[in-house]
Design a protein around this motif. Structure first.
Motif, PDB file in Angstrom:
ATOM      1  N   LEU A 188       0.842  -1.199   0.000  1.00 18.78           N
ATOM      2  CA  LEU A 188       0.000   0.000   0.000  1.00 18.78           C
ATOM      3  C   LEU A 188       0.877   1.249   0.000  1.00 18.78           C
ATOM      4  O   LEU A 188       0.636   2.183  -0.779  1.00 18.78           O
ATOM      5  CB  LEU A 188      -0.922   0.000   1.221  1.00 18.78           C
ATOM      6  CG  LEU A 188      -1.812   1.225   1.401  1.00 18.78           C
ATOM      7  CD1 LEU A 188      -2.800   1.359   0.246  1.00 18.78           C
ATOM      8  CD2 LEU A 188      -2.552   1.143   2.730  1.00 18.78           C
ATOM      9  N   ARG A 228       2.404   1.831  -3.408  1.00 18.29           N
ATOM     10  CA  ARG A 228       1.437   2.365  -4.373  1.00 18.29           C
ATOM     11  C   ARG A 228       1.178   3.850  -4.136  1.00 18.29           C
ATOM     12  O   ARG A 228       0.992   4.611  -5.077  1.00 18.29           O
ATOM     13  CB  ARG A 228       0.142   1.565  -4.315  1.00 18.29           C
ATOM     14  CG  ARG A 228       0.392   0.130  -4.826  1.00 18.29           C
ATOM     15  CD  ARG A 228      -0.835  -0.646  -5.076  1.00 18.29           C
ATOM     16  NE  ARG A 228      -1.587  -0.075  -6.178  1.00 18.29           N
ATOM     17  CZ  ARG A 228      -2.846  -0.402  -6.420  1.00 18.29           C
ATOM     18  NH1 ARG A 228      -3.463  -1.285  -5.673  1.00 18.29           N
ATOM     19  NH2 ARG A 228      -3.480   0.135  -7.431  1.00 18.29           N
ATOM     20  N   LEU A 285      -2.555   4.640  -6.647  1.00 19.85           N
ATOM     21  CA  LEU A 285      -3.637   4.121  -5.815  1.00 19.85           C
ATOM     22  C   LEU A 285      -4.904   4.906  -6.108  1.00 19.85           C
ATOM     23  O   LEU A 285      -5.078   6.025  -5.623  1.00 19.85           O
ATOM     24  CB  LEU A 285      -3.274   4.236  -4.328  1.00 19.85           C
ATOM     25  CG  LEU A 285      -4.254   3.603  -3.352  1.00 19.85           C
ATOM     26  CD1 LEU A 285      -4.263   2.081  -3.498  1.00 19.85           C
ATOM     27  CD2 LEU A 285      -3.896   3.986  -1.929  1.00 19.85           C
ATOM     28  N   ARG A 338     -10.907   4.794  -5.224  1.00 11.89           N
ATOM     29  CA  ARG A 338     -11.825   3.717  -4.827  1.00 11.89           C
ATOM     30  C   ARG A 338     -11.082   2.611  -4.091  1.00 11.89           C
ATOM     31  O   ARG A 338     -11.605   2.006  -3.178  1.00 11.89           O
ATOM     32  CB  ARG A 338     -12.587   3.175  -6.029  1.00 11.89           C
ATOM     33  CG  ARG A 338     -11.738   2.422  -7.015  1.00 11.89           C
ATOM     34  CD  ARG A 338     -12.572   1.921  -8.214  1.00 11.89           C
ATOM     35  NE  ARG A 338     -11.812   1.065  -9.071  1.00 11.89           N
ATOM     36  CZ  ARG A 338     -10.830   1.456  -9.872  1.00 11.89           C
ATOM     37  NH1 ARG A 338     -10.502   2.736  -9.943  1.00 11.89           N
ATOM     38  NH2 ARG A 338     -10.184   0.596 -10.626  1.00 11.89           N
ATOM     39  N   GLU A 339      -9.824   2.362  -4.451  1.00 13.32           N
ATOM     40  CA  GLU A 339      -9.033   1.352  -3.745  1.00 13.32           C
ATOM     41  C   GLU A 339      -8.561   1.870  -2.395  1.00 13.32           C
ATOM     42  O   GLU A 339      -8.415   1.109  -1.447  1.00 13.32           O
ATOM     43  CB  GLU A 339      -7.827   0.923  -4.581  1.00 13.32           C
ATOM     44  CG  GLU A 339      -8.199   0.003  -5.718  1.00 13.32           C
ATOM     45  CD  GLU A 339      -6.973  -0.500  -6.451  1.00 13.32           C
ATOM     46  OE1 GLU A 339      -6.023  -0.952  -5.782  1.00 13.32           O
ATOM     47  OE2 GLU A 339      -6.974  -0.427  -7.687  1.00 13.32           O
ATOM     48  N   SER A 353     -11.040   1.045   0.197  1.00  8.40           N
ATOM     49  CA  SER A 353     -11.391  -0.356   0.436  1.00  8.40           C
ATOM     50  C   SER A 353     -11.083  -0.724   1.881  1.00  8.40           C
ATOM     51  O   SER A 353     -10.304  -0.074   2.575  1.00  8.40           O
ATOM     52  CB  SER A 353     -10.600  -1.266  -0.506  1.00  8.40           C
ATOM     53  OG  SER A 353      -9.235  -1.312  -0.113  1.00  8.40           O
ATOM     54  N   ALA A 381      -7.317  -1.399   2.504  1.00  6.33           N
ATOM     55  CA  ALA A 381      -6.512  -0.178   2.536  1.00  6.33           C
ATOM     56  C   ALA A 381      -6.758   0.590   3.831  1.00  6.33           C
ATOM     57  O   ALA A 381      -5.810   1.070   4.469  1.00  6.33           O
ATOM     58  CB  ALA A 381      -6.820   0.693   1.327  1.00  6.33           C
TER      59      ALA A 381
END
Length: 164
Positions: free
Chosen positions: A16, A19, A25, A28-29, A32, A35
């Motif tokens: 994470l 990214r 990133l 929307r991710e 999550s 995340a």
């Protein structure tokens, strides 16, 4: 610096963070469940900051900050013979050999407790918890070895000074 290492030790959290560093990133991710689970730790350590628009940015300045002077200079040094029982400032095992265990307990009582003060059992546990989770064993060994004296009712403890 140990907090940074610990924050990046988890593979998912490291992915994470990578990214976010690469600005790869999507929003929307970032929202999550996975995340969000790891993002809190990255934010708390200062590795990542949330910008006013809600986006995330990796803050590389956190690696350039000097360590806390208390950590760097005032940390009690562990006697050489005992260093194998410590990792990252924590006691990893209580020595089995009584002579070595006594040396460890002397070191701990000297560094964790003031001679002219009485401690509650909770305070003794809190002090020992800074180095090891088995506070009851450390407390018991210190009383048995005569390094801490416990009141008759068990409510308070005092450090015993070694004869000079």
């Amino acid at each position: 610096m140990d907090q940074l290492h610990a924050a990046l030790a988890d593979p998912e959290r490291l992915r994470l963070y990578a990214r976010i560093v690469l600005d790869d990133l999507p929003a929307r991710e970032a929202d999550s469940a996975v995340a969000r689970k790891h993002l809190g730790r990255l934010l708390a350590t200062g590795l990542v900051e949330r910008l006013p628009d809600g986006s995330l940015r990796a803050d590389s300045a956190v690696f350039r900050r000097s360590p806390d002077p208390v950590d760097a200079h005032d940390r009690p040094t562990v006697p050489r013979r005992l260093t194998g029982f410590f990792a990252h400032g924590r006691l990893t095992a209580i020595p089995v050999r009584p002579v070595v265990r006594h040396e460890l307990l002397v070191h701990l009582t000297d560094t964790l407790f003031d001679a002219d003060r009485t401690y509650s059992e909770g305070e003794v546990n809190d002090a020992f918890r800074t180095v090891h989770d088995d506070t009851a064993a450390l407390r018991r060994y210190c009383v048995t070895d005569g390094l801490l004296v416990r009141d008759q009712d068990g409510s308070s403890y005092r450090r015993v000074l070694a004869d000079a």
